[in-house]
Motif scaffolding. Structure first.
Motif, short mmCIF file in Angstrom:
data_model
loop_
_atom_site.label_atom_id
_atom_site.label_comp_id
_atom_site.label_asym_id
_atom_site.label_seq_id
_atom_site.Cartn_x
_atom_site.Cartn_y
_atom_site.Cartn_z
N ASN A 13 -0.03 7.92 -6.66
CA ASN A 13 0.79 7.57 -5.49
C ASN A 13 2.27 7.44 -5.83
O ASN A 13 3.13 7.73 -5.00
CB ASN A 13 0.28 6.28 -4.86
CG ASN A 13 -1.04 6.49 -4.13
OD1 ASN A 13 -1.42 7.62 -3.85
ND2 ASN A 13 -1.74 5.41 -3.86
N ASN A 30 3.48 10.81 -5.58
CA ASN A 30 3.04 11.57 -4.39
C ASN A 30 2.40 12.90 -4.81
O ASN A 30 2.69 13.96 -4.25
CB ASN A 30 4.21 11.83 -3.43
CG ASN A 30 4.49 10.64 -2.55
OD1 ASN A 30 3.57 9.91 -2.14
ND2 ASN A 30 5.74 10.42 -2.24
N SER A 63 2.85 6.39 5.09
CA SER A 63 2.25 5.24 4.42
C SER A 63 0.80 5.52 4.09
O SER A 63 0.25 4.99 3.13
CB SER A 63 2.36 4.00 5.30
OG SER A 63 1.69 4.22 6.54
N SER A 64 0.18 6.36 4.88
CA SER A 64 -1.21 6.70 4.62
C SER A 64 -1.43 8.16 4.98
O SER A 64 -1.05 8.58 6.07
CB SER A 64 -2.14 5.81 5.46
OG SER A 64 -3.49 6.15 5.24
N THR A 101 -7.98 10.11 0.10
CA THR A 101 -7.05 9.32 0.90
C THR A 101 -6.03 8.66 -0.02
O THR A 101 -6.37 8.20 -1.11
CB THR A 101 -7.78 8.23 1.70
OG1 THR A 101 -8.43 7.34 0.79
CG2 THR A 101 -8.82 8.84 2.61
N LYS A 102 -4.79 8.59 0.45
CA LYS A 102 -3.75 7.99 -0.37
C LYS A 102 -3.99 6.50 -0.56
O LYS A 102 -3.86 5.97 -1.66
CB LYS A 102 -2.38 8.19 0.28
CG LYS A 102 -1.24 7.48 -0.45
CD LYS A 102 0.07 7.61 0.28
CE LYS A 102 1.16 6.83 -0.47
NZ LYS A 102 2.47 6.90 0.22
N SER A 103 -4.34 5.82 0.52
CA SER A 103 -4.38 4.36 0.48
C SER A 103 -5.57 3.81 -0.29
O SER A 103 -5.43 2.92 -1.14
CB SER A 103 -4.39 3.81 1.90
OG SER A 103 -5.46 4.37 2.62
N THR A 104 -6.75 4.36 -0.04
CA THR A 104 -7.96 3.77 -0.63
C THR A 104 -8.54 4.60 -1.77
O THR A 104 -9.38 4.12 -2.51
CB THR A 104 -9.05 3.62 0.43
OG1 THR A 104 -9.36 4.90 0.97
CG2 THR A 104 -8.56 2.71 1.56
N SER A 131 -2.55 13.18 8.32
CA SER A 131 -2.41 11.72 8.33
C SER A 131 -3.75 11.04 8.48
O SER A 131 -4.60 11.49 9.23
CB SER A 131 -1.47 11.28 9.46
OG SER A 131 -2.00 11.67 10.70
#
Length: 122
Positions: free
Chosen positions: A73, A76, A29-30, A51-54, A99
């Motif tokens: 995202n 991926n 998820s992150s 970072t993937k999330s932010t 991670s």
């Protein structure tokens, strides 16, 4: 997790290349995706990470203002747009994943791609 890097090649100084790194397999998820490079006879050095999330990004001083890391995202996939390339940018470029927390230290990354050669001629 499998990482597939692509996009390397031979370019003249001042030129541009875009590297891609697609992640597959187990998903997180992150995560953090980083780019590193290793020139012959030298250690593997940090280039950039995101970072993937932010979408927070970090760059090595040597590439700030010339390289841009970005992510898609949905795919991926992480990209490294390299502009104003210099002969000293010549190296094998690796993408890597860990991670959550960004790191500039290669040993802190858990998964690595196979590397793609970037050669900048003068």
């Amino acid at each position: 997790v499998q990482l597939q890097a692509s996009g390397g090649g031979l370019v003249q100084a001042g030129g541009s290349l875009r590297l891609s790194c697609a992640a597959s397999g187990r998903t997180f998820s992150s995560y953090v995706m980083g780019w590193f490079r290793q020139a012959p006879g030298k250690e593997r050095d940090f280039v950039a990470a995101i970072t993937k999330s932010t979408g927070i990004t970090y760059y090595a001083d040597s590439v700030k203002g010339r390289f841009t890391i970005s992510r898609d995202n949905a795919k991926n996939t992480v990209y490294l747009q390299m502009n104003s390339l210099k002969p000293e940018d010549t190296a094998v470029y690796y993408c890597a994943l860990r991670s959550v927390v960004i790191s500039r230290t290669p040993s802190e990354y858990d998964y690595w791609g196979q590397g793609t050669q970037v050669t900048v001629s003068s």
